[in-house]
Design an enzyme around this catalytic site. Structure first.
Site, PDB file in Angstrom:
ATOM      1  N   ASP A  81     -39.775  36.537  49.675  1.00 29.76           N
ATOM      2  CA  ASP A  81     -38.944  36.550  50.892  1.00 29.76           C
ATOM      3  C   ASP A  81     -39.895  36.962  52.014  1.00 29.76           C
ATOM      4  O   ASP A  81     -41.126  36.801  51.875  1.00 29.76           O
ATOM      5  CB  ASP A  81     -37.761  37.522  50.740  1.00 29.76           C
ATOM      6  CG  ASP A  81     -36.729  37.380  51.853  1.00 29.76           C
ATOM      7  OD1 ASP A  81     -36.001  36.380  51.878  1.00 29.76           O
ATOM      8  OD2 ASP A  81     -36.659  38.271  52.742  1.00 29.76           O
ATOM      9  N   LYS A 117     -31.253  41.216  45.218  1.00 36.21           N
ATOM     10  CA  LYS A 117     -32.302  41.219  46.260  1.00 36.21           C
ATOM     11  C   LYS A 117     -33.061  42.538  46.123  1.00 36.21           C
ATOM     12  O   LYS A 117     -32.489  43.541  45.701  1.00 36.21           O
ATOM     13  CB  LYS A 117     -31.664  41.128  47.654  1.00 36.21           C
ATOM     14  CG  LYS A 117     -32.615  40.638  48.725  1.00 36.21           C
ATOM     15  CD  LYS A 117     -32.690  39.124  48.782  1.00 36.21           C
ATOM     16  CE  LYS A 117     -33.757  38.658  49.750  1.00 36.21           C
ATOM     17  NZ  LYS A 117     -33.751  37.207  49.924  1.00 36.21           N
TER      18      LYS A 117
END
Ligand code: NAP
Length: 452
Positions: free
Chosen positions: A172, A132
């Protein structure tokens, strides 16, 4: 006395070690705690996992890259932001996970997301590790040129650490098709290579036709699978949804398509309640509001007369059958979970990552409500990203129908794994099922590699 280095540490001692090694990183500790309590139970009699200290190794990212991102705003002021990429685990495939641009981004948030992503990606059955990234940059209120300059600067550093067989980021919160386009363009310009290094790309340049819908649709498919397993269906049920971004609007769309009614949407300013139901026309209006005008959800109540706006509030007090938290982490606490249960909600599927606090999860568990945690329920997005990687590697493009069918099957497969490991009599503990199924595959791959 037990030490954190003992082979057979108990859960409290293990967690004490995690807290000590990650001071002030509450979100990360929370995510590890949630997985560890199930995994400890599962590995109790499995000596090989203890001996290899597998859980401890998964809870320590392979690497964290942190870097400065400088850019010039429209007033010619130099701005300095911090960017990160957390590469948590690549045992079963290249690191894979989104990029988040939001002022609340910090190392703890990205470590929790990369940790969760490792299990989620494993559950999809596709060869993807967990990662991430992001930056404490707020795209809200910035001009397109400012966002472009930021994205280009961010990618100028990030490109050293990623690649189609190394690490493949996606979008995201705060990173949609506009940001992906700017970042992909910069990668291509610097490396002089067109390759599938990012997913969530535009369909004109290698993006999957189903990627924008995949997370929200997938969360509703997961909800549908839970309901079917209990002999019920989405049709005729009222749903409360938080968020008004990519995941929330597509979850709303799929609830409608399956014959349900959507009552709420929200953003960080509050939530709107529309007792008439949020139909497709209204969802399209919200998409334009958020993606083109970049406005606030409060405007919905000015535009659609029967709707009300609840400033600074979250929608969990509204009576419903189904709840889909699709905004952000820790947006549904213990009291709100109690309100949902008391109001007759029968199922929760998390479109967002870790939206329910640990105390809230306990309430759902005690009430034996159908509760699909994010790592299972929102895995449809990364699953279709995995398919985008395959299409890019083969230089082909699959059509919408084929991808839709694949997404449906992938979500069924994830649901089946959760049931296999989470069934307790008539009740399915989906958290336990997802944690164990996700853990087992990664752990077995790590055992095969030896100590590293
Ligand atoms: P998005 O398009 O940027 O939308 C995010 C939504 O959440 C917006 O409505 C935003 O409101 C709201 N929000 C953000 N921070 C908030 C806060 N602190 N309090 C209340 N509302 C807040 O992002 P997204 O892609 O839909 O992602 C939503 C969630 O799904 C995240 O947890 C993400 O990690 C997860 N997820 C996304 C994907 C994907 O494919 N996109 C895949 C798996 C999981 P504002 O506009 O006011 O900020």
């Amino acid at each position: 006395m037990a030490s954190v280095y003992d082979r057979h540490v108990d859960l409290p001692t293990f967690m004490e070690g995690v807290k000590k090694r990650n001071p002030g990183q509450d979100e990360f500790v929370q995510a590890v705690q949630e997985v560890a309590q199930d995994v400890f139970d599962f590995i109790e009699d499995k000596e090989e996992y203890h001996e290899a200290q597998i859980l401890r190794r998964i809870a320590e990212p392979d690497r964290i890259v942190s870097f400065r991102v400088c850019w010039e705003d429209d007033n010619h002021c130099i701005r300095v932001q911090r960017g990160w990429r957390v590469q948590n685990n690549n045992a079963i495939g290249p690191y894979k996970g989104g990029i988040r641009f939001h002022p609340t981004v910090n190392e703890s948030v990205l470590k929790f997301l990369a940790f969760e992503q490792t299990f989620k990606n494993s559950l999809t059955g596709l060869p993807m590790g967990g990662g991430k990234g992001g930056a404490n940059f707020n795209p809200k209120g910035k001009s397109d040129s400012e966002v472009m300059r930021f994205c280009q600067s961010f990618m100028t550093e990030l490109q050293r650490h990623i690649g189609p067989d190394t690490d493949v980021p996606a979008g995201d919160i705060g990173v949609g098709s506009r940001e992906i386009g700017y970042m992909f363009g910069q990668y291509k310009r610097i490396t002089n290579r067109w390759e599938g290094v990012l997913t969530g790309k535009g369909t004109e340049y290698g993006g999957s036709k189903m990627r924008p819908e995949a997370t929200g649709y997938g969360a509703v498919y997961f909800m549908q699978n839970m309901l079917r397993h209990a002999g019920q269906d989405v049709e005729g049920k009222a749903a409360v949804i938080s968020g008004s971004g990519n995941v929330a609007t597509h979850a709303a769309e799929k609830i409608l398509q399956l014959g349900g009614k959507v009552l709420t949407l929200s953003d960080s300013g509050g939530f709107i309640h529309d007792p008439d139901g949020i139909d497709q026309e209204k969802i399209d209006w919200v998409k334009r509001l958020k993606n083109e005008r970049r406005g606030r959800i409060s405007e919905y109540a000015d535009h659609f007369t029967n709707a009300s706006f609840h400033k600074g509030k979250r929608p969990w007090d509204v009576e419903c059958d189904l709840a889909l938290p699709c905004a952000t982490q820790n947006e549904l606490n213990e009291d709100e979970a109690r309100a949902l249960v008391a109001n007759g909600c029968i199922a929760v599927a998390e479109g967002a990552n870790m939206p329910t606090t640990l105390d809230g999860v306990k309430v759902f568990h005690d009430a034996q409500l159908m509760y699909g945690p994010g790592k299972a329920a929102n895995a449809g997005g990364v699953a279709v990203s995995g398919l985008e990687m395959s299409q890019n590697a083969e230089r082909i493009s699959w059509n919408h129908d084929r991808l839709g069918q694949m997404l449906t099957e992938l979500m069924e497969g994830i649901h089946e794994q959760c049931v296999e490991y989470g069934k307790q009599g008539d009740y399915v503990d989906y958290v336990r099922g997802a944690n164990i199924a996700g853990f087992k595959k990664v752990a077995d791959a790590m055992l095969a590699f030896g100590v590293m």
